[in-house]
Design a protein around this motif. Structure first.
Motif, PDB file in Angstrom:
ATOM      1  N   ARG A 122       9.382 -24.525  41.058  1.00  0.00           N
ATOM      2  CA  ARG A 122       8.710 -25.808  41.234  1.00  0.00           C
ATOM      3  C   ARG A 122       8.671 -26.573  39.922  1.00  0.00           C
ATOM      4  NH1 ARG A 122       5.168 -26.003  44.961  1.00  0.00           N
ATOM      5  NH2 ARG A 122       6.803 -24.933  46.079  1.00  0.00           N
ATOM      6  N   SER A 123       8.307 -25.897  38.833  1.00  0.00           N
ATOM      7  CA  SER A 123       8.300 -26.555  37.524  1.00  0.00           C
ATOM      8  C   SER A 123       8.172 -25.573  36.376  1.00  0.00           C
ATOM      9  CB  SER A 123       7.157 -27.578  37.429  1.00  0.00           C
ATOM     10  OG  SER A 123       5.908 -26.935  37.550  1.00  0.00           O
ATOM     11  N   GLY A 124       7.941 -24.288  36.689  1.00  0.00           N
ATOM     12  CA  GLY A 124       7.730 -23.295  35.637  1.00  0.00           C
ATOM     13  C   GLY A 124       8.967 -23.017  34.815  1.00  0.00           C
ATOM     14  N   GLY A 125      10.087 -22.745  35.492  1.00  0.00           N
ATOM     15  CA  GLY A 125      11.355 -22.549  34.799  1.00  0.00           C
ATOM     16  C   GLY A 125      11.606 -21.153  34.269  1.00  0.00           C
ATOM     17  N   TYR A 126      10.709 -20.203  34.548  1.00  0.00           N
ATOM     18  CA  TYR A 126      10.939 -18.828  34.102  1.00  0.00           C
ATOM     19  C   TYR A 126      11.886 -18.136  35.078  1.00  0.00           C
ATOM     20  CZ  TYR A 126       6.838 -19.847  31.311  1.00  0.00           C
ATOM     21  OH  TYR A 126       5.959 -20.426  30.439  1.00  0.00           O
ATOM     22  N   LEU A 127      12.734 -17.268  34.550  1.00  0.00           N
ATOM     23  CA  LEU A 127      13.746 -16.617  35.370  1.00  0.00           C
ATOM     24  C   LEU A 127      13.465 -15.129  35.467  1.00  0.00           C
ATOM     25  CD1 LEU A 127      16.894 -18.388  33.878  1.00  0.00           C
ATOM     26  CD2 LEU A 127      15.586 -19.046  35.903  1.00  0.00           C
ATOM     27  N   ASN A 128      13.231 -14.647  36.677  1.00  0.00           N
ATOM     28  CA  ASN A 128      13.076 -13.216  36.884  1.00  0.00           C
ATOM     29  C   ASN A 128      14.381 -12.572  37.357  1.00  0.00           C
ATOM     30  OD1 ASN A 128      12.797 -14.641  39.317  1.00  0.00           O
ATOM     31  ND2 ASN A 128      11.750 -12.940  40.297  1.00  0.00           N
ATOM     32  N   VAL A 129      15.410 -13.397  37.547  1.00  0.00           N
ATOM     33  CA  VAL A 129      16.768 -12.918  37.835  1.00  0.00           C
ATOM     34  C   VAL A 129      17.727 -13.784  37.019  1.00  0.00           C
ATOM     35  CG1 VAL A 129      16.228 -12.095  40.170  1.00  0.00           C
ATOM     36  CG2 VAL A 129      17.008 -14.450  39.838  1.00  0.00           C
ATOM     37  N   TYR A 130      18.920 -13.276  36.794  1.00  0.00           N
ATOM     38  CA  TYR A 130      19.924 -14.082  36.112  1.00  0.00           C
ATOM     39  C   TYR A 130      20.426 -15.157  37.071  1.00  0.00           C
ATOM     40  CZ  TYR A 130      19.911 -10.461  32.530  1.00  0.00           C
ATOM     41  OH  TYR A 130      19.520  -9.597  31.553  1.00  0.00           O
ATOM     42  N   ILE A 131      20.246 -16.398  36.661  1.00  0.00           N
ATOM     43  CA  ILE A 131      20.468 -17.499  37.593  1.00  0.00           C
ATOM     44  C   ILE A 131      21.924 -17.605  38.041  1.00  0.00           C
ATOM     45  CG2 ILE A 131      20.924 -19.320  35.881  1.00  0.00           C
ATOM     46  CD1 ILE A 131      18.999 -21.065  37.636  1.00  0.00           C
ATOM     47  N   HIS A 132      22.870 -17.183  37.189  1.00  0.00           N
ATOM     48  CA  HIS A 132      24.269 -17.262  37.597  1.00  0.00           C
ATOM     49  C   HIS A 132      24.620 -16.186  38.622  1.00  0.00           C
ATOM     50  CE1 HIS A 132      24.658 -13.981  34.714  1.00  0.00           C
ATOM     51  NE2 HIS A 132      24.141 -14.783  33.780  1.00  0.00           N
ATOM     52  N   ASP A 133      23.704 -15.231  38.862  1.00  0.00           N
ATOM     53  CA  ASP A 133      23.915 -14.217  39.900  1.00  0.00           C
ATOM     54  C   ASP A 133      23.386 -14.657  41.258  1.00  0.00           C
ATOM     55  OD1 ASP A 133      25.107 -12.503  38.081  1.00  0.00           O
ATOM     56  OD2 ASP A 133      23.238 -11.464  37.593  1.00  0.00           O
ATOM     57  N   LEU A 134      22.632 -15.744  41.292  1.00  0.00           N
ATOM     58  CA  LEU A 134      22.085 -16.242  42.547  1.00  0.00           C
ATOM     59  C   LEU A 134      23.180 -16.799  43.443  1.00  0.00           C
ATOM     60  CD1 LEU A 134      18.933 -18.189  41.284  1.00  0.00           C
ATOM     61  CD2 LEU A 134      18.938 -15.990  42.474  1.00  0.00           C
ATOM     62  N   ALA A 146      12.743 -28.083  42.122  1.00  0.00           N
ATOM     63  CA  ALA A 146      12.533 -28.656  40.791  1.00  0.00           C
ATOM     64  C   ALA A 146      12.442 -30.174  40.868  1.00  0.00           C
ATOM     65  CB  ALA A 146      13.666 -28.239  39.860  1.00  0.00           C
ATOM     66  N   PHE A 147      13.261 -30.778  41.718  1.00  0.00           N
ATOM     67  CA  PHE A 147      13.241 -32.230  41.880  1.00  0.00           C
ATOM     68  C   PHE A 147      11.905 -32.684  42.466  1.00  0.00           C
ATOM     69  CE2 PHE A 147      14.118 -36.124  44.333  1.00  0.00           C
ATOM     70  CZ  PHE A 147      14.655 -36.917  43.336  1.00  0.00           C
ATOM     71  N   ILE A 148      11.389 -31.946  43.441  1.00  0.00           N
ATOM     72  CA  ILE A 148      10.092 -32.289  44.036  1.00  0.00           C
ATOM     73  C   ILE A 148       8.971 -32.093  43.019  1.00  0.00           C
ATOM     74  CG2 ILE A 148       8.412 -31.635  45.796  1.00  0.00           C
ATOM     75  CD1 ILE A 148      10.787 -30.919  47.602  1.00  0.00           C
ATOM     76  N   GLY A 149       8.963 -30.938  42.362  1.00  0.00           N
ATOM     77  CA  GLY A 149       8.000 -30.700  41.291  1.00  0.00           C
ATOM     78  C   GLY A 149       6.624 -30.286  41.780  1.00  0.00           C
ATOM     79  N   ALA A 150       5.634 -30.532  40.932  1.00  0.00           N
ATOM     80  CA  ALA A 150       4.263 -30.081  41.176  1.00  0.00           C
ATOM     81  C   ALA A 150       3.382 -31.265  41.565  1.00  0.00           C
ATOM     82  CB  ALA A 150       3.730 -29.376  39.930  1.00  0.00           C
ATOM     83  N   ALA A 151       2.086 -31.091  41.400  1.00  0.00           N
ATOM     84  CA  ALA A 151       1.129 -32.120  41.790  1.00  0.00           C
ATOM     85  C   ALA A 151       0.963 -33.164  40.687  1.00  0.00           C
ATOM     86  CB  ALA A 151      -0.220 -31.471  42.094  1.00  0.00           C
ATOM     87  N   PRO A 152       0.579 -34.394  41.053  1.00  0.00           N
ATOM     88  CA  PRO A 152       0.305 -35.405  40.018  1.00  0.00           C
ATOM     89  C   PRO A 152      -0.928 -35.046  39.206  1.00  0.00           C
ATOM     90  CG  PRO A 152      -0.335 -36.187  42.199  1.00  0.00           C
ATOM     91  CD  PRO A 152       0.403 -34.908  42.405  1.00  0.00           C
ATOM     92  N   GLY A 153      -0.941 -35.464  37.943  1.00  0.00           N
ATOM     93  CA  GLY A 153      -2.055 -35.154  37.073  1.00  0.00           C
ATOM     94  C   GLY A 153      -2.116 -33.700  36.671  1.00  0.00           C
ATOM     95  N   SER A 154      -0.961 -33.025  36.699  1.00  0.00           N
ATOM     96  CA  SER A 154      -0.904 -31.606  36.363  1.00  0.00           C
ATOM     97  C   SER A 154       0.021 -31.398  35.172  1.00  0.00           C
ATOM     98  CB  SER A 154      -0.381 -30.807  37.563  1.00  0.00           C
ATOM     99  OG  SER A 154       1.002 -31.075  37.779  1.00  0.00           O
ATOM    100  N   THR A 155       0.222 -30.136  34.801  1.00  0.00           N
ATOM    101  CA  THR A 155       1.164 -29.817  33.737  1.00  0.00           C
ATOM    102  C   THR A 155       2.578 -29.655  34.284  1.00  0.00           C
ATOM    103  OG1 THR A 155       0.760 -27.436  33.975  1.00  0.00           O
ATOM    104  CG2 THR A 155      -0.635 -28.638  32.428  1.00  0.00           C
ATOM    105  N   GLY A 156       2.741 -29.819  35.595  1.00  0.00           N
ATOM    106  CA  GLY A 156       4.056 -29.685  36.221  1.00  0.00           C
ATOM    107  C   GLY A 156       4.871 -30.961  36.113  1.00  0.00           C
ATOM    108  N   SER A 157       6.043 -30.923  36.704  1.00  0.00           N
ATOM    109  CA  SER A 157       6.977 -32.041  36.570  1.00  0.00           C
ATOM    110  C   SER A 157       7.543 -32.432  37.930  1.00  0.00           C
ATOM    111  CB  SER A 157       8.099 -31.625  35.619  1.00  0.00           C
ATOM    112  OG  SER A 157       8.666 -30.393  36.040  1.00  0.00           O
ATOM    113  N   GLY A 158       8.694 -33.098  37.939  1.00  0.00           N
ATOM    114  CA  GLY A 158       9.315 -33.538  39.179  1.00  0.00           C
ATOM    115  C   GLY A 158       8.758 -34.874  39.650  1.00  0.00           C
ATOM    116  N   ILE A 159       9.209 -35.315  40.833  1.00  0.00           N
ATOM    117  CA  ILE A 159       8.746 -36.596  41.385  1.00  0.00           C
ATOM    118  C   ILE A 159       7.361 -36.472  42.006  1.00  0.00           C
ATOM    119  CG2 ILE A 159      11.098 -37.408  41.809  1.00  0.00           C
ATOM    120  CD1 ILE A 159      10.610 -36.728  44.781  1.00  0.00           C
TER     121      ILE A 159
END
Length: 262
Positions: A122-134, A146-159
């Motif tokens: 959603r916006s954290g960006g931490y990887l618990n798997v190798y992303i190129h293996d997905l 990631a594009f949608i993101g988190a809530a407004p007024g938060s530490t998250g990102s996205g639209i």
């Protein structure tokens, strides 16, 4: 050392920065439920929005009193869509990756890792798997979230979740042939609808232009890698598929501008 690592990663997770001091991000902790659930909880708290948390705590304080505090429309939308997206993505990631990147884990740990992926994309960006293996379908799921993101007024990102919810309400009204847009019994003003649609259209337009420019300047890279790098940068997700170092100076400038625009 342990205390310093704990403080750093607590702040990093709460702020949804995606930065970690571990060389393999969270891949080392795929069998550590305490680490994964703690980081997930902090990302949810940070990405939920300070105003919404204030309303929820106030509602809990007045729960037993005569005066009842009504949650705002924004908080109710965030509660609904945050829950739906997290639940749906957890199931989706488990279905897609249970025989792939999560195959070496037990069933309970597969679900915990799937939950972590649903939260972090959603916006954290931490990887618990190798992303190129997905699988490509999983990578696409990460980009959409990631594009949608988190809530407004938060530490998250996205639209933001509220923008997405408003557009879904517009589409639903068109399909059901309604002449007004309503969400949870409240009519939505036209200017808010225009603003939400403009945000999405302008965001997609910027991403398309950046992808087009990078396809010209970075000819040796794969299409999906460039798209992921662009969406991640615009959404300030903090995750990379591993091509950042390979970008030309022009590509790095474009990606930097994309992060600023996002």
């Amino acid at each position: 050392t342990a205390i310093c690592y704990a403080i750093f990663h607590s702040i990093s997770a709460f702020c949804n920065t995606g930065i970690t001091l571990f060389p393999n991000s969270m891949v080392t902790f795929t069998n550590n439920p305490t680490m994964l659930l703690s980081m997930s909880t902090l990302m949810v708290i940070g990405g939920f929005g300070f105003i919404s948390w204030k309303e929820i705590f106030k509602r809990l304080q007045n729960y037993c009193s005569i005066r009842k505090t009504q949650l705002s429309l924004q908080t109710r939308i965030i509660l609904q869509y945050y829950g739906i997206f997290t639940f749906a993505n957890t199931i989706l990631f488990w279905i897609l990756e249970r025989s792939n990147t999560l195959a070496h884990l037990s069933i309970p740990m597969q679900w915990i890792n799937s939950l972590f992926m649903a939260v972090t994309c959603r916006s954290g960006g931490y990887l618990n798997v190798y992303i190129h293996d997905l699988q490509n379908a999983s990578i696409l799921t990460v980009m959409i979230n990631a594009f949608i993101g988190a809530a407004p007024g938060s530490t998250g990102s996205g639209i933001k979740l509220t923008t997405t919810a408003l557009v879904i309400a517009v589409i639903t009204s068109v399909i059901m042939n309604k002449h007004s847009i309503e969400m949870k019994g409240r009519k939505i003003m036209t200017d808010q609808i225009y603003r939400a649609l403009s945000i999405i259209i302008l965001s997609l337009l910027w991403i398309s232009v950046v992808v087009f420019l990078l396809l010209i300047s970075e000819r040796g890279l794969q299409f999906i890698d460039i798209v992921f790098e662009t969406v991640s940068a615009f959404s300030t997700l903090g995750a990379s598929i591993g091509i950042t170092d390979a970008l030309s100076n022009f590509g790095k400038i474009i990606i930097s501008l994309t992060m600023l625009v996002g």
